[in-house]
Design an enzyme around this catalytic site. Structure first.
Site, PDB file in Angstrom:
ATOM      1  N   LYS A   1      -0.009  56.187  47.974  1.00  0.00           N
ATOM      2  CA  LYS A   1      -1.409  56.260  47.966  1.00  0.00           C
ATOM      3  C   LYS A   1      -1.990  56.220  49.441  1.00  0.00           C
ATOM      4  O   LYS A   1      -1.035  55.575  50.373  1.00  0.00           O
ATOM      5  CB  LYS A   1      -2.171  55.184  47.220  1.00  0.00           C
ATOM      6  CG  LYS A   1      -3.370  55.442  46.914  1.00  0.00           C
ATOM      7  CD  LYS A   1      -3.480  56.342  45.524  1.00  0.00           C
ATOM      8  CE  LYS A   1      -5.011  56.285  44.787  1.00  0.00           C
ATOM      9  NZ  LYS A   1      -4.760  56.943  43.514  1.00  0.00           N
TER      10      LYS A   1
ATOM     11  N   GLY B   1     -19.689  55.771  35.832  1.00  0.00           N
ATOM     12  CA  GLY B   1     -19.316  56.617  36.884  1.00  0.00           C
ATOM     13  C   GLY B   1     -19.620  58.046  36.694  1.00  0.00           C
ATOM     14  O   GLY B   1     -19.806  58.443  35.382  1.00  0.00           O
TER      15      GLY B   1
ATOM     16  N   GLY C   1     -18.679  60.848  38.698  1.00  0.00           N
ATOM     17  CA  GLY C   1     -17.788  61.894  39.745  1.00  0.00           C
ATOM     18  C   GLY C   1     -17.041  62.711  39.000  1.00  0.00           C
ATOM     19  O   GLY C   1     -17.183  62.968  37.709  1.00  0.00           O
ATOM     20  N   ASN C   2     -16.078  63.446  39.562  1.00  0.00           N
ATOM     21  CA  ASN C   2     -15.287  64.432  38.780  1.00  0.00           C
ATOM     22  C   ASN C   2     -14.792  63.859  37.543  1.00  0.00           C
ATOM     23  O   ASN C   2     -14.686  64.646  36.499  1.00  0.00           O
ATOM     24  CB  ASN C   2     -14.280  64.911  40.025  1.00  0.00           C
ATOM     25  CG  ASN C   2     -13.008  65.823  39.252  1.00  0.00           C
ATOM     26  OD1 ASN C   2     -12.169  65.633  39.068  1.00  0.00           O
ATOM     27  ND2 ASN C   2     -13.562  67.094  39.351  1.00  0.00           N
TER      28      ASN C   2
HETATM   29  N1  GLU Z   1      -5.583  60.872  42.684  1.00  0.00           N
HETATM   30  C1  GLU Z   1      -5.290  61.025  41.376  1.00  0.00           C
HETATM   31  C2  GLU Z   1      -4.757  59.825  40.735  1.00  0.00           C
HETATM   32  O1  GLU Z   1      -5.149  58.787  41.058  1.00  0.00           O
HETATM   33  C3  GLU Z   1      -4.157  62.182  41.414  1.00  0.00           C
HETATM   34  C4  GLU Z   1      -2.851  61.916  42.456  1.00  0.00           C
HETATM   35  C5  GLU Z   1      -2.246  62.896  42.569  1.00  0.00           C
HETATM   36  O2  GLU Z   1      -2.479  64.168  42.039  1.00  0.00           O
HETATM   37  O3  GLU Z   1      -1.373  63.091  43.324  1.00  0.00           O
HETATM   38  O4  GLU Z   1      -3.787  59.694  39.984  1.00  0.00           O
END
Ligand code: GLU
Length: 425
Positions: A104, A216, A218-219
């Site tokens: 992350k 929320g 958002g997307n």
């Molecule tokens: N940000 C998204 C998650 O928390 C997707 C991560 C990704 O596609 O690598 O799962």
């Protein structure tokens, strides 16, 4: 009470590690990230001044494949949050059985307060600092909280400029037509609802007889709300953050929200316009009212630590399912209360695995240089999410386990197998 995502991820891990009897070295390896990078990114602002932004990339575990996980943009970002989220990415990729590890990233800033050109320089600056740690076979970022396809393309372009070749597999969530996959934007929200659909089926509840409240807009929340209403459910309340007032509000319509109309009065960061909502006949309630509604389904789809020991008792007795669309929305203390209740929980790293699953499909398509139709992507996504749900559910039934514990046991066992086979422990 802990509002620290890293501590919470460790508390959850330690509990399961104890249950499945992991040895000390494996525990030690998996309860902390393997690599982390802290950088400062100096940027020239549009007015000629300079500002320095803190940023991170944390790789929790890469035994099952390259690091995978989003880059969050948030003014309150901390390295501990990123650490916790990187752990959850490892379990997320393992529970849906895709060949990727957990990572992350985050940049501490508020994109609402930077111009497009400043955001572009910051995205490029992030890659200039961290490109050596990135790569299709190393670590593959994606969009996350407040970051989107355009940011991913700037980052991709910077990476390709530095290494001097096309590298579409280095980042996912790219725009369609620029190496992105159809369905990637929908994937996380749809994935939540695929797992919710399976949960309702097990509970013998018809989605058409249910109503929901969502935190929320958002997307993830928008696509979850769309698919849930397509399945016949009614969304009665949606809350969102209001950046002008620096607080959240809940928007309610007791006879059901028209999702497209609400999307039409929402900005790119999921903030609903209060005045326009009033004109459309919405009641505007306090930010945490979303949690207290008499609904069948709660979908926390905002940030971590939203269902806490202070508000968990306010959840209506009518609630039958909580589908955790956000990462870590429930603190461990509140989770103890939900675990003892009759509520069926679809845990975060299972419920919201649709995004990363579609990111994996995006990588596969980039490697082949052949892109699938949207229906094909969504069908494959549904298959993956449904079989992951089934495996977790079956284990929870067989061993009388809480859904979160069953998901953890499956995910941790897969990662343990990989680290053992590699000879790391
Ligand atoms: N940000 C998204 C998650 O928390 C997707 C991560 C990704 O596609 O690598 O799962």
């Amino acid at each position: 009470m802990s509002n620290n995502a890293y501590k919470n991820a460790q508390i959850q891990f330690d509990g399961v590690a104890e249950t499945i009897g992991l040895n000390e070295a494996t525990k030690q390896l998996l309860r902390e990230p393997m690599n982390e990078y802290h950088v400062s990114i100096p940027i020239k602002m549009d007015d000629g001044s300079s500002r320095v932004f803190k940023a991170y990339r944390v790789q929790h575990n890469v035994a099952r494949g390259p690091g995978k996980g989003g880059i969050r943009f948030h003014p309150e970002e901390t390295v501990d949050t990123i650490r916790g989220l990187s752990m959850w990415m490892t379990w997320k990729c393992a529970v849906v059985d895709i060949p990727l590890g957990g990572a992350k990233g985050g940049i501490v800033f508020d994109p609402r307060e930077l111009s497009e050109t400043e955001q572009e320089r910051l995205c490029r600056g992030y890659v200039q600092k961290l490109w050596k740690t990135m790569g299709p076979d190393l670590d593959v970022p994606a969009p996350d909280v407040m970051s989107s396809a355009k940011h991913m393309l700037w980052m991709l372009d910077e990476y390709e400029t530095i290494v001097g070749s096309y590298q579409p597999g280095v980042i996912t969530g790219k725009p369609v037509g620029m190496g992105g996959s159809l369905g990637r934007t929908e994937a996380t929200g749809y994935g939540v609802i695929y797992t919710l659909r399976e949960a309702l089926e097990e509970l013998k509840i018809d989605a058409k007889d249910t109503c929901a409240s969502i935190q929320g807009f958002g997307n993830v929340a928008q696509y979850a709300a769309r698919l849930y209403t397509e399945y016949g459910g009614k969304v009665l309340a949606i809350s969102c953050w209001d950046n002008d007032d620096k607080k959240a509000y809940t928007f309610r319509k007791q006879d059901g929200i028209d999702i497209e109309k609400l999307v039409g009065i929402t900005d790119n960061y999921g903030t609903i316009n209060k005045e326009k909502a009033k004109e459309l006949g919405f009641e505007i309630l306090a930010g945490d009212a979303w949690l207290e509604q008499d609904v069948d389904i709660l979908i926390p789809a905002a940030l971590e630590n939203q269902i806490t020991i202070d508000n968990v008792d306010k959840i209506s007795k009518q609630v039958k399912v909580i589908a955790e669309a956000a990462n870590g929305p429930t603190t461990p203390e509140a989770d103890e209360v939900i675990r003892k209740s009759d509520i069926f929980l679809v845990p975060d790293f299972l419920a919201n695995a649709g995004g990363v699953t579609c990111s994996y499909f995006e990588q596969v398509q980039c490697n082949m240089n052949y892109f699938w139709e949207k229906d094909e992507v969504l069908e494959k996504l549904d298959t993956k999410m449904t079989s992951a749900f089934r495996a977790v559910y079956d284990l929870s039934k067989k061993d009388k386990l809480y859904m979160r514990d069953a998901a953890y046991i499956i995910a941790i066992n897969r990662v343990v197998e990989a680290v053992e086979k590699r000879g790391w422990v």
